[in-house]
Design an enzyme around this catalytic site. Structure first.
Site, short mmCIF file in Angstrom:
data_model
loop_
_atom_site.label_atom_id
_atom_site.label_comp_id
_atom_site.label_asym_id
_atom_site.label_seq_id
_atom_site.Cartn_x
_atom_site.Cartn_y
_atom_site.Cartn_z
N GLU A 54 0.84 -1.21 0.00
CA GLU A 54 0.00 0.00 0.00
C GLU A 54 0.87 1.25 0.00
O GLU A 54 2.09 1.20 0.18
CB GLU A 54 -0.94 -0.04 1.20
CG GLU A 54 -1.90 -1.23 1.10
CD GLU A 54 -2.95 -1.27 2.19
OE1 GLU A 54 -2.79 -0.57 3.23
OE2 GLU A 54 -3.93 -2.02 2.02
N GLU A 65 -1.68 -10.29 -5.94
CA GLU A 65 -1.70 -11.10 -7.17
C GLU A 65 -0.91 -10.43 -8.28
O GLU A 65 -0.16 -11.06 -9.02
CB GLU A 65 -3.14 -11.33 -7.64
CG GLU A 65 -4.02 -12.09 -6.67
CD GLU A 65 -4.75 -11.18 -5.70
OE1 GLU A 65 -4.17 -10.16 -5.26
OE2 GLU A 65 -5.91 -11.48 -5.39
N CYS A 96 -9.52 -9.47 -6.71
CA CYS A 96 -10.32 -8.33 -7.17
C CYS A 96 -10.41 -8.36 -8.70
O CYS A 96 -9.67 -9.09 -9.38
CB CYS A 96 -9.72 -7.01 -6.69
SG CYS A 96 -8.28 -6.46 -7.63
N1 THU Z 1 -5.92 -6.74 -2.12
C1 THU Z 1 -5.10 -7.67 -2.69
O1 THU Z 1 -3.89 -7.71 -2.44
N2 THU Z 1 -5.67 -8.56 -3.54
C2 THU Z 1 -6.99 -8.59 -3.87
O2 THU Z 1 -7.38 -9.34 -4.74
C3 THU Z 1 -7.93 -7.71 -3.19
C4 THU Z 1 -7.33 -6.63 -2.38
C5 THU Z 1 -5.31 -5.75 -1.22
C6 THU Z 1 -5.29 -4.36 -1.79
C7 THU Z 1 -5.25 -3.52 -0.53
O3 THU Z 1 -3.89 -3.38 -0.13
C8 THU Z 1 -5.99 -4.36 0.49
O4 THU Z 1 -6.03 -5.67 -0.04
C9 THU Z 1 -7.39 -3.88 0.78
O5 THU Z 1 -8.13 -3.75 -0.38
#
Ligand code: THU
Length: 145
Positions: A54, A65, A96
């Site tokens: 992040e 991913e 996602c």
């Molecule tokens: N996140 C992922 O790493 N993979 C996903 O498929 C969904 C969301 C992360 C992004 C962000 O850092 C946190 O999860 C919350 O959305």
């Protein structure tokens, strides 16, 4: 377009799930506190991992991913067979939409392992999660056509 799910033997599945769980410990998620680990299995048998990273400028955050896909591509991989995604949830989370599209670029028949709390596992495939991805075949002048 073929929508065949590539099978994964138990040993490969266990190793991929374990790699996703292990790299989750390195997730950098000060904003969401939602730690995600991912591991992709390349067609040549190599495994690459990624975690979510992040940023204070929230929109720049990258999912686990996509980080794993970038690591694989940087090592010369162009074809993926499977991905494992690990979270700490009781009900394993699904990738996602953005990550589904990026995974589709390298593995239409991708096997998807969703790993939750206590190693609880669910299996699916990318054709199910993203039935009609946008591809280079949709771009008339792309090098793929
Ligand atoms: N996140 C992922 O790493 N993979 C996903 O498929 C969904 C969301 C992360 C992004 C962000 O850092 C946190 O999860 C919350 O959305």
């Amino acid at each position: 377009m073929a929508e065949r799910a590539v099978s994964l033997d138990g040993r490969q599945a266990d190793a991929l799930a374990a790699a996703a769980v292990a790299v989750r410990a390195h997730a950098y998620a000060p904003a969401s506190h939602f730690h995600v680990g991912a591991a992709v299995l390349a067609a040549d048998g190599r495994v690459f991992v990624g975690c979510n990273v992040e940023n204070a400028s929230y929109g720049l955050s990258i999912c686990a991913e996509r980080a794993a896909v970038c690591a694989a591509v940087a090592a010369g991989v162009r074809e993926l067979r499977a991905v494992a995604v690990a979270t700490g949830l009781d009900e394993p989370a699904r990738p996602c939409g953005a990550c589904r599209q990026v995974l589709a670029e390298f593995g239409r028949d991708l096997h998807v392992l969703l790993v939750g709390n206590d190693g609880k596992r669910r299996e699916t495939n990318l054709a199910q999660l993203l039935p009609e991805p946008f591809t280079f075949a949709d771009i008339p002048d792309s090098a793929e056509n």
